[in-house]
Design a protein around this motif. Structure first.
Motif, PDB file in Angstrom:
ATOM      1  N   LYS A  58       9.445  49.930 -31.229  1.00 43.06           N
ATOM      2  CA  LYS A  58       8.913  51.295 -31.226  1.00 43.06           C
ATOM      3  C   LYS A  58       9.649  52.227 -32.185  1.00 43.06           C
ATOM      4  O   LYS A  58       9.170  53.332 -32.462  1.00 43.06           O
ATOM      5  CB  LYS A  58       9.019  51.900 -29.809  1.00 43.06           C
ATOM      6  CG  LYS A  58       7.964  51.410 -28.842  1.00 43.06           C
ATOM      7  CD  LYS A  58       8.144  52.066 -27.481  1.00 43.06           C
ATOM      8  CE  LYS A  58       7.996  53.565 -27.456  1.00 43.06           C
ATOM      9  NZ  LYS A  58       6.637  54.093 -27.375  1.00 43.06           N
ATOM     10  N   SER A 145       4.882  53.517 -23.512  1.00 41.32           N
ATOM     11  CA  SER A 145       3.589  53.446 -24.188  1.00 41.32           C
ATOM     12  C   SER A 145       3.757  52.578 -25.441  1.00 41.32           C
ATOM     13  O   SER A 145       4.795  52.611 -26.104  1.00 41.32           O
ATOM     14  CB  SER A 145       3.103  54.853 -24.535  1.00 41.32           C
ATOM     15  OG  SER A 145       4.111  55.568 -25.232  1.00 41.32           O
ATOM     16  N   ASN A 147       3.304  52.327 -28.623  1.00 41.60           N
ATOM     17  CA  ASN A 147       3.110  52.982 -29.926  1.00 41.60           C
ATOM     18  C   ASN A 147       4.467  53.227 -30.556  1.00 41.60           C
ATOM     19  O   ASN A 147       5.487  53.218 -29.860  1.00 41.60           O
ATOM     20  CB  ASN A 147       2.408  54.336 -29.728  1.00 41.60           C
ATOM     21  CG  ASN A 147       3.167  55.230 -28.762  1.00 41.60           C
ATOM     22  OD1 ASN A 147       3.109  55.039 -27.552  1.00 41.60           O
ATOM     23  ND2 ASN A 147       3.922  56.177 -29.284  1.00 41.60           N
ATOM     24  N   SER A 153      -0.061  58.040 -27.965  1.00 46.87           N
ATOM     25  CA  SER A 153      -0.124  56.851 -27.114  1.00 46.87           C
ATOM     26  C   SER A 153      -1.437  56.109 -27.361  1.00 46.87           C
ATOM     27  O   SER A 153      -2.454  56.721 -27.665  1.00 46.87           O
ATOM     28  CB  SER A 153      -0.033  57.251 -25.649  1.00 46.87           C
ATOM     29  OG  SER A 153       1.258  57.681 -25.330  1.00 46.87           O
ATOM     30  N   HIS A 235       6.089  65.693 -29.454  1.00 47.42           N
ATOM     31  CA  HIS A 235       5.930  64.365 -28.878  1.00 47.42           C
ATOM     32  C   HIS A 235       4.443  64.109 -28.878  1.00 47.42           C
ATOM     33  O   HIS A 235       3.664  65.028 -29.030  1.00 47.42           O
ATOM     34  CB  HIS A 235       6.465  64.422 -27.446  1.00 47.42           C
ATOM     35  CG  HIS A 235       7.026  63.121 -26.994  1.00 47.42           C
ATOM     36  ND1 HIS A 235       8.320  62.770 -27.228  1.00 47.42           N
ATOM     37  CD2 HIS A 235       6.470  62.060 -26.340  1.00 47.42           C
ATOM     38  CE1 HIS A 235       8.535  61.560 -26.720  1.00 47.42           C
ATOM     39  NE2 HIS A 235       7.428  61.114 -26.177  1.00 47.42           N
ATOM     40  N   TYR A 236       4.044  62.883 -28.716  1.00 50.15           N
ATOM     41  CA  TYR A 236       2.628  62.572 -28.549  1.00 50.15           C
ATOM     42  C   TYR A 236       1.788  63.140 -29.689  1.00 50.15           C
ATOM     43  O   TYR A 236       0.721  63.682 -29.482  1.00 50.15           O
ATOM     44  CB  TYR A 236       2.107  63.152 -27.224  1.00 50.15           C
ATOM     45  CG  TYR A 236       3.006  62.896 -26.040  1.00 50.15           C
ATOM     46  CD1 TYR A 236       3.142  61.612 -25.530  1.00 50.15           C
ATOM     47  CD2 TYR A 236       3.736  63.919 -25.445  1.00 50.15           C
ATOM     48  CE1 TYR A 236       3.973  61.359 -24.451  1.00 50.15           C
ATOM     49  CE2 TYR A 236       4.574  63.670 -24.360  1.00 50.15           C
ATOM     50  CZ  TYR A 236       4.680  62.388 -23.877  1.00 50.15           C
ATOM     51  OH  TYR A 236       5.497  62.146 -22.822  1.00 50.15           O
TER      52      TYR A 236
HETATM   53 MG    MG Z   1       5.419  57.290 -24.991  1.00 49.15          MG
END
Ligand code: MG
Ligand code: TXA
Length: 321
Positions: A58, A145, A147, A153, A235-236
């Motif tokens: 990751k 997650s 990713n 995600s 984030h995300y």
């Molecule tokens: Mg995550």
């Protein structure tokens, strides 16, 4: 070599393939698993080397702890140091399901999983493939997650492959995840339970079971960011720059300004119920990301409890790097 991607029927998972996935996990390999929220990147939670492979795949900072996934509540005693009464009540109400609980850590869980913290995050997912794989592995499964760190995600197997490429030993493709946003995270190690990440189990639903819950989704200090790095402002996020509009009028104005400046801009807006929007939000953003726009203008849905998780993810996606 590309990862091995196998189709699996979520209603009738092939026992042979499940056994294969469980064997891989037990032997230290990485398996991408569909859950009811997003796809997870699973590894044996008792194997520090396997956990380290997750961080490497990751590009995740080693300071960000992993969620340990269990097949049922009876396995918790192998993972948690103690099981607060609030956790038992919440598990009865919401497990299997999209709720992660932070509790004192058990001695068998390696530092690589908890990022050296004295707590561990535990969740029992509600997806037949995830549950079958965890049961077949015979060990708790650490799974973030699936990713690259900091990105969107994955809600499909194609998202996993696009983000992680050959770093995964096996990808189980059971179609799109029906929840679409990561689980709710609640910290039960404090006098008053604290919501660390909003999700499909909403704060009112938690409060109905354990009384008052503090909202701690925006870290108040550096220490808190270290304790739960998911609290990081950004984030995300999609790769395309995303900007928030508080209203349709503001979105119209922004689109006008950018279009006149020659910036290729696209709008995103919530259409449907909060559940419907949560389910498709990441897939929409993945698609917009691949469409060559310079900027995404997202109109925030209303500031009400049901939209808490969607607003949280959009706000984080818009935060400066
Ligand atoms: Mg995550
Ligand atoms: O829905 C989900 O939770 C998905 C699926 C795969 O289960 N998993 C997921 O994992 O979203 P991840 O690693 O992307 O997010 C885990 C979050 C992070 O925000 C992390 O900081 C927080 O949980 N976390 C993990 N362990 C923690 C701990 N001991 N204390 C506080 N926060 C913790």
């Amino acid at each position: 070599m590309p990862s091995d991607v196998r189709l699996i029927d979520p209603f009738d998972p092939d026992p042979e393939l499940i056994r294969h996935a469980g064997d891989l996990i037990r032997s230290g390999k990485l398996v991408a698993i569909p859950t009811e929220t997003v796809y997870g990147l699973g590894a044996n939670a008792f194997d520090p080397t396997a956990a380290e492979r997750i961080y490497a795949a990751k590009g995740r900072p080693s300071t960000n702890p992993l969620i340990v996934h269990v097949a049922d509540q009876s396995v918790v005693r192998r993972v948690a140091g103690s099981w607060p009464e609030t956790a038992a009540r919440l598990a009865t109400a919401f497990w299997p399901g999209p709720l992660t609980m932070v509790v004192p850590r058990g001695s068998r869980v390696p530092d690589a999983v908890t990022a050296g913290q004295s707590t561990v995050a535990i969740r029992c997912p509600n997806h037949p493939v995830a549950r079958a794989v965890i049961a077949a592995a015979g060990v708790p499964v650490a799974a973030p997650s699936a990713n690259r760190s900091g990105g969107l995600s994955p809600t499909t197997a194609a998202h996993v492959v696009a983000s992680l490429g050959s770093a995964v030993d096996l990808v189980l493709d059971a179609g799109p995840c029906h929840g679409g946003l990561e689980s709710t995270v609640i910290d039960l190690t404090r006098p008053v339970p604290r919501l660390l990440r909003p999700g499909l189990v909403r704060i009112g639903m938690l409060e109905a079971i354990v009384g008052r819950v503090e909202v701690g989704t925006h870290a108040a200090s550096e220490d808190e960011v270290q304790a739960s790095p998911g609290m990081l402002a950004r984030h995300y996020a999609p790769a395309t720059r995303l900007e928030i509009a508080e209203s349709d009028a503001e979105a119209d104005a922004l689109v006008g300004i950018y279009s006149r400046a020659g910036i290729r801009v696209v709008r995103w807006k919530a259409v449907g119920t909060a559940e419907e929007v949560a389910k498709t939000l990441y897939a929409n953003l993945h698609t917009l990301d691949e469409s060559g726009y310079d900027r995404i203008i997202a109109t925030l849905p209303p500031d009400s409890e049901e939209w808490h998780a969607v607003r949280d993810r959009l706000t984080r996606a818009a935060a400066e790097k």
